[in-house]
Design a protein around this motif. Structure first.
Motif, short mmCIF file in Angstrom:
data_model
loop_
_atom_site.label_atom_id
_atom_site.label_comp_id
_atom_site.label_asym_id
_atom_site.label_seq_id
_atom_site.Cartn_x
_atom_site.Cartn_y
_atom_site.Cartn_z
N PHE A 186 100.43 76.97 -9.44
CA PHE A 186 101.16 76.60 -8.24
C PHE A 186 102.16 77.67 -7.81
CE2 PHE A 186 100.22 72.37 -10.27
CZ PHE A 186 99.21 72.02 -9.38
N HIS A 187 101.99 78.87 -8.31
CA HIS A 187 102.89 79.99 -8.01
C HIS A 187 103.14 80.15 -6.50
CE1 HIS A 187 104.69 83.96 -8.47
NE2 HIS A 187 103.74 84.51 -7.72
N ALA A 188 102.07 80.13 -5.70
CA ALA A 188 102.21 80.37 -4.26
C ALA A 188 102.88 79.21 -3.54
CB ALA A 188 100.83 80.64 -3.65
N GLN A 189 102.87 78.02 -4.13
CA GLN A 189 103.56 76.89 -3.51
C GLN A 189 105.06 76.93 -3.84
OE1 GLN A 189 100.23 76.38 -4.91
NE2 GLN A 189 99.88 76.80 -2.74
N PHE A 190 105.39 77.27 -5.08
CA PHE A 190 106.80 77.31 -5.48
C PHE A 190 107.53 78.50 -4.87
CE2 PHE A 190 105.49 73.98 -8.10
CZ PHE A 190 106.54 73.45 -8.84
N ALA A 191 106.79 79.44 -4.33
CA ALA A 191 107.41 80.61 -3.69
C ALA A 191 107.47 80.47 -2.17
CB ALA A 191 106.63 81.88 -4.05
N ASP A 192 107.14 79.31 -1.66
CA ASP A 192 107.10 79.10 -0.22
C ASP A 192 108.42 78.52 0.27
OD1 ASP A 192 106.65 77.55 2.31
OD2 ASP A 192 104.64 78.38 2.08
N PRO A 193 109.11 79.19 1.20
CA PRO A 193 110.40 78.68 1.68
C PRO A 193 110.32 77.29 2.30
CG PRO A 193 110.12 80.98 2.30
CD PRO A 193 108.81 80.53 1.74
N SER A 201 96.99 79.50 0.26
CA SER A 201 98.30 78.86 0.43
C SER A 201 98.80 79.01 1.86
CB SER A 201 99.32 79.46 -0.54
OG SER A 201 99.49 80.84 -0.31
N ASN A 202 98.43 80.10 2.53
CA ASN A 202 98.89 80.28 3.91
C ASN A 202 98.34 79.22 4.84
OD1 ASN A 202 96.31 81.31 3.65
ND2 ASN A 202 96.62 82.97 5.11
N GLN A 203 97.23 78.58 4.45
CA GLN A 203 96.69 77.48 5.24
C GLN A 203 97.11 76.11 4.71
OE1 GLN A 203 92.54 77.67 6.48
NE2 GLN A 203 92.42 79.80 5.82
N ILE A 204 97.22 75.99 3.40
CA ILE A 204 97.49 74.68 2.80
C ILE A 204 98.97 74.33 2.80
CG2 ILE A 204 97.26 73.29 0.71
CD1 ILE A 204 94.68 73.89 2.24
N ASN A 205 99.84 75.28 2.51
CA ASN A 205 101.26 74.97 2.40
C ASN A 205 101.84 74.33 3.67
OD1 ASN A 205 100.95 76.10 -0.10
ND2 ASN A 205 102.44 77.73 0.16
N PRO A 206 101.51 74.84 4.87
CA PRO A 206 102.02 74.16 6.07
C PRO A 206 101.50 72.73 6.22
CG PRO A 206 101.31 76.39 6.60
CD PRO A 206 100.83 76.10 5.21
#
Length: 362
Positions: free
Chosen positions: A50-57, A289-294
């Motif tokens: 989950f690295h890319a999720q925990f690094a998302d502002p 993550s650029n598509q899923i996080n939002p």
């Protein structure tokens, strides 16, 4: 790295866990004024997936919590899991962990086998689950060809450790190749995923070596084969909304598998919807993550008023930044910028045909 002692009906566990708040990547407690997202990783890797999720502002407007599962995952240790260990026992361990960390009702984010545990939590402890975000769910009957793939990779991994003093590295590599195909659908993976594998495999070879092959089989084969689909009655116990996320390049589970689960949720009266990501594999959170996080952020925003006025932090750092640096993710094509992760770019490759579906082993 923080740990907490937990006792459940299947033993004593020293869980490795991570808490991130908007201002602290290594917090000891959550901010009670904000929503809390509890991430549950698959029974194959560890919480750093989950690295890319925990690094998302955007996502760090909330409390983000994760942990390493039992049975040989990451830095969690303690009693061995018993032979019958499955989704019910894993859900009990997770609720005991939530109690130990004094977590309130959470929004659960699960990927792959993590979705089974998350859904089991929601039907067993509905008052502790505010919503479910299920990425590449496995909440229905296992397809026979997928079960065969799990068995194949288990036998392959086991054969790589013929005795206590021997490791057949070429067989480990072969298992790893099947692992990559199952998770990411390609021969070639991104720098982020490459670093994840470099972090994961040494731990897997140590914790699932000759002396611990029973734990490997329980978690990476039996956990799948014995998983139980959820009845209409049990699904009706889910109190919050559900979002299903499916990648169209998932080599094991077609889109129809997700649509069938969506239909069952609808029949049970659950507020459920589905999001499809074109070109995404089974393990889609790292590189997409650029598509899923939002989508995840909007889902939490719709289901938790506390996020309405939560400020977006200017800069955040993943709790695993240093770990990934040590795995040589840094390069001229680095995903880091002054220790701040940028959303990974998508890598498009031709999909490879598989003679059989194989399971992740690390």
């Amino acid at each position: 790295m923080p740990h907490v002692e937990v006792t459940s009906s299947t033993g004593n566990t020293r869980f490795k866990y991570t808490i991130c708040t908007p201002t602290d990547a290594e917090a000891t407690t959550i901010d009670p004024s904000l929503p809390t997202l509890l991430f549950i990783h698959p029974v194959s890797i560890a919480e750093h997936v989950f690295h890319a999720q925990f690094a998302d502002p955007l996502l760090r407007c909330s409390n983000l919590v994760s942990f390493d599962l039992r049975g040989g995952h990451g830095d969690t240790s303690g009693d061995k899991v018993p032979p019958y260990y499955g989704q019910v026992e894993a859900a009990e361990d997770t609720i005991r962990l939530m109690d130990a960390l004094e977590l309130p009702a959470c929004h659960l984010v699960g990927m792959s086998t993590g979705t089974i545990i998350a859904t089991q939590l929601a039907v067993t402890y509905p008052d502790r689950v505010l919503s479910l975000f299920l990425v590449s769910h496995l909440c229905l009957e296992i397809p026979p060809e997928v079960a065969d793939g799990h068995l194949e990779i288990c036998e392959l991994w086991t054969s790589a450790f013929p005795d206590a003093s021997t490791v057949l590295e070429d067989v480990v590599y072969e298992a790893g190749f099947g692992n990559s195909q199952y998770m990411f659908s390609t021969h070639q993976v991104s720098p982020l995923v490459t670093a994840m594998m470099k972090i994961t495999y040494p731990v897997a070879m140590e914790k699932w070596g000759y002396e611990h092959l029973d734990q490997f089989r329980i978690m990476n084969l039996d956990f799948h084969l014995r998983r139980e689909p959820f009845s209409k009655t049990s699904l009706a116990r889910i109190a919050g909304s559900v979002k299903i996320v499916h990648g169209t390049e998932d080599v094991a589970y077609p889109q129809s598998y997700s649509r069938e689960f969506l239909r069952r949720l609808d029949e049970a009266g659950v507020d459920a919807s589905m999001h499809v990501v074109r070109g995404a594999p089974h393990y889609l959170l790292p590189d997409f993550s650029n598509q899923i996080n939002p989508v995840l952020y909007d889902f939490i925003l719709q289901n938790d008023d506390r996020l309405n006025n939560a400020p977006v932090p200017d800069h955040v750092q993943s709790p695993w930044t240093d770990v990934f640096k040590q795995a040589s993710l840094e390069s001229e094509d680095s995903l880091f910028d002054d220790c701040i992760i940028i959303h990974p770019r998508r890598h498009h490759h031709r999909r490879n045909s598989l003679s059989s579906v194989t399971l992740c082993v690390a």
